[in-house]
Design a protein around this motif. Structure first.
Motif, mmCIF file in Angstrom:
data_model
loop_
_atom_site.group_PDB
_atom_site.id
_atom_site.type_symbol
_atom_site.label_atom_id
_atom_site.label_comp_id
_atom_site.label_asym_id
_atom_site.label_seq_id
_atom_site.Cartn_x
_atom_site.Cartn_y
_atom_site.Cartn_z
ATOM 1 N N SER A 64 0.825 -1.209 0.000
ATOM 2 C CA SER A 64 0.000 0.000 0.000
ATOM 3 C C SER A 64 0.857 1.255 0.000
ATOM 4 C CB SER A 64 -0.926 -0.002 1.225
ATOM 5 O OG SER A 64 -1.783 -1.111 1.203
ATOM 6 N N LYS A 324 -7.973 0.961 5.773
ATOM 7 C CA LYS A 324 -6.907 1.472 4.924
ATOM 8 C C LYS A 324 -5.661 1.577 5.793
ATOM 9 C CE LYS A 324 -8.006 6.380 5.635
ATOM 10 N NZ LYS A 324 -8.351 7.640 4.971
ATOM 11 N N SER A 381 -7.394 -5.547 4.397
ATOM 12 C CA SER A 381 -6.638 -4.915 3.315
ATOM 13 C C SER A 381 -7.559 -4.252 2.303
ATOM 14 C CB SER A 381 -5.765 -5.953 2.603
ATOM 15 O OG SER A 381 -6.573 -6.868 1.868
ATOM 16 N N VAL A 382 -8.860 -4.310 2.578
ATOM 17 C CA VAL A 382 -9.884 -3.812 1.657
ATOM 18 C C VAL A 382 -10.608 -2.632 2.299
ATOM 19 C CG1 VAL A 382 -12.062 -4.441 0.518
ATOM 20 C CG2 VAL A 382 -10.174 -6.077 0.594
ATOM 21 N N THR A 383 -10.969 -1.618 1.496
ATOM 22 C CA THR A 383 -11.735 -0.481 2.017
ATOM 23 C C THR A 383 -13.231 -0.638 1.784
ATOM 24 O OG1 THR A 383 -11.276 0.689 -0.057
ATOM 25 C CG2 THR A 383 -9.868 1.209 1.828
ATOM 26 N N THR A 395 -12.095 -2.772 -3.237
ATOM 27 C CA THR A 395 -11.312 -1.564 -3.445
ATOM 28 C C THR A 395 -10.283 -1.394 -2.335
ATOM 29 O OG1 THR A 395 -12.811 -0.138 -2.169
ATOM 30 C CG2 THR A 395 -13.323 -0.474 -4.503
ATOM 31 N N ARG A 396 -9.275 -0.574 -2.609
ATOM 32 C CA ARG A 396 -8.307 -0.191 -1.593
ATOM 33 C C ARG A 396 -7.941 1.280 -1.760
ATOM 34 N NH1 ARG A 396 -3.265 -3.946 -3.644
ATOM 35 N NH2 ARG A 396 -2.984 -3.062 -5.722
ATOM 36 N N HIS A 397 -7.499 1.877 -0.664
ATOM 37 C CA HIS A 397 -7.148 3.294 -0.626
ATOM 38 C C HIS A 397 -5.789 3.511 -1.292
ATOM 39 C CE1 HIS A 397 -6.931 7.354 1.224
ATOM 40 N NE2 HIS A 397 -5.651 7.072 1.371
ATOM 41 N N GLU A 403 -9.071 5.922 -5.411
ATOM 42 C CA GLU A 403 -9.361 4.588 -4.886
ATOM 43 C C GLU A 403 -9.174 3.607 -6.036
ATOM 44 O OE1 GLU A 403 -10.956 2.879 -1.091
ATOM 45 O OE2 GLU A 403 -10.295 4.873 -1.683
#
Length: 459
Positions: A64, A324, A381-383, A395-397, A403
């Motif tokens: 990330s 996040k 690990s996911v938003t 999705t992820r930050h 995004e």
């Protein structure tokens, strides 16, 4: 006299000759060494310690940081290029420089955090390598006590099974299709997200940062153009009503008709709403029941609530959230989603070690959980997630402006994709909920009290 009788007589004679006070003793010499149970316990303890230190979270943290740094550097390069071409009589030059300075500060902070994280991971890796070498040596020593060759036999069996599987795969090999199936999706593969198309604070600007909104994919007659809104009005965690709007324009200007549909007069209380990830389908609101590992279904017409018990070990009460880097979204244990086929629920359990689990919610006044799929993506690990045509997207930050849809799971084929690579331009840093609407192929997002929608482009 037979030989046996002679032998017995001889033995009797010898026995009689031994004095009564003397005893006959035997010494047993065991050639095998004593099994070192203490050494085995030490090995098991070292393995447990190693597993607790090496986790998927550490890898995702580094990933990330690198992703965020790449996006920030690209944005800085773009802003510097714009500044170089500006010719506005220095009217906006100062503002541009201020923006660039802020971006440089963010990049410097990110690099410092990346360096410290990398150093920590490097030390951990070196220590782990030494531990693994030590464990290997000790296990080889312990294997010497396997006189029955059990360990060797199991290893050979495992190798033979692997070779057999490869052989069977070769015999039954078929030509792979040029395009992976997408269930019953009439649109084809999801290609991109464009927009935003709608960006509004509604009738309560800035008042309720957590919530959800959207359209009913299966509305009652006469309510095809209606929109719904749930705002977490108590501690940014709880709600006890759903607010309805007769059209999109009514939602934007903040005119609610028919207004609030109340679940209960108290907030919170039994079977009211907990968390922001809610959906409306078939005239009923689906959400996480207050303080329970239950899924609630609230019928807006009859005002009745039915519940569904989630599987044993389901994490709830803010123990299995979306996250996040360095921050989690409170009470996002359950994520409800809709698509062309109905309602889905995404969650995690203790027995799945924090990985996401996806279940189909069967329709009806008394809903039940249908087929369930288990994924290999870690929920923290996911938003956020959403469903489209039987495919779950996660999705992820990336940063405050971006995004990424990075992961997908196809319930038809069971295939996972960790490299989707579709980016969403955010209007605010945090996304509290997002949900796909199959009615108009729009993605409805609630972010920091704003309601935003994007167009979903299919193949």
């Amino acid at each position: 006299m037979t030989p046996y009788v002679i032998a017995l007589c001889a033995l009797f004679t010898v026995t009689q000759q031994v004095p009564a006070r003397e005893k006959c003793t035997c010494e047993l010499n065991h050639s095998d060494k004593t099994f070192p149970h203490g050494k085995l316990q030490t090995v098991e303890g070292n393995v447990t310690e190693c597993n607790s230190k090496i986790t998927s979270q550490k890898t995702l943290e580094l990933e990330s940081l690198l992703l965020g740094l790449r996006r920030r550097l690209a944005q800085l390069n773009e802003d510097v290029s714009i500044l170089e071409t500006e010719n506005d009589g220095q009217l906006y030059g100062v503002l541009s420089l201020y923006i660039i300075e802020n971006e440089r500060t963010e990049i410097r902070q990110l690099i410092e955090k990346l360096n410290s994280t990398t150093l920590g991971h490097s030390l951990l890796t070196n220590n782990t390598v030494h531990q693994l070498e030590d464990l290997k040596t000790k296990m080889l020593e312990l294997e010497k006590f396997d006189t029955m060759q059990v360990v060797k036999g199991r290893r050979d069996n495992k190798r033979l099974k692997s070779e057999l599987k490869v052989c069977q795969h070769g015999l039954n090999a078929t030509v792979a299709p040029t395009q992976a199936p997408h269930g019953t999706c009439p649109h084809g593969k999801l290609l991109n997200i464009t927009g935003p198309r709608v960006y509004t604070a509604g009738e309560y600007p800035g008042s309720y940062p957590y919530g959800a909104w959207g359209r009913d994919p299966k509305p009652e007659a006469g309510k095809e153009s209606w929109y719904w809104l749930v705002m977490l009005t108590s501690s940014n965690i709880y709600a006890n009503y759903v607010r309805l709007y007769s059209s999109l324009s009514a939602l934007i200007i903040g005119v609610s008709t028919p207004g609030n549909v109340l679940i209960h007069s108290a907030n919170p209380t039994t079977n009211t709403i907990q968390g922001p990830n809610n959906v409306l389908y078939g005239g009923a609101l689906y959400y996480n029941c207050y303080n329970q590992d239950y899924l609630c279904r609230f019928n807006l017409t009859t005002k009745s609530v039915t519940t569904v018990q989630l599987p044993k070990g389901t994490r709830y009460n803010s123990k299995g959230n979306f996250c996040k880097l360095g921050e989690c979204y409170s009470y996002t244990d359950l994520d409800l989603a809709t698509d062309e086929s109905g309602v889905w629920v995404i969650y995690t359990t203790t027995q799945d070690f924090g990985n996401m689990v996806l279940s189909k919610v069967e329709k009806g006044e008394n809903p039940e959980l249908g087929q369930t799929w288990r994924t290999s993506v870690y929920k923290q690990s996911v938003t956020n997630t959403f469903m489209a045509c039987g495919v779950m997207y996660a999705t992820r930050h990336v940063d405050k402006n971006m995004e990424e849809i990075f992961y997908s799971f196809d319930t038809t084929t069971g295939r996972e994709n960790f490299n989707v690579g579709i980016f969403i331009n955010k209007m605010s840093s945090n996304i509290q909920s997002l949900n796909y609407s199959p009615v108009d192929q729009m993605l409805h997002v609630y972010c920091d009290s704003y309601m935003v929608s994007y167009k979903v482009l299919f193949e």
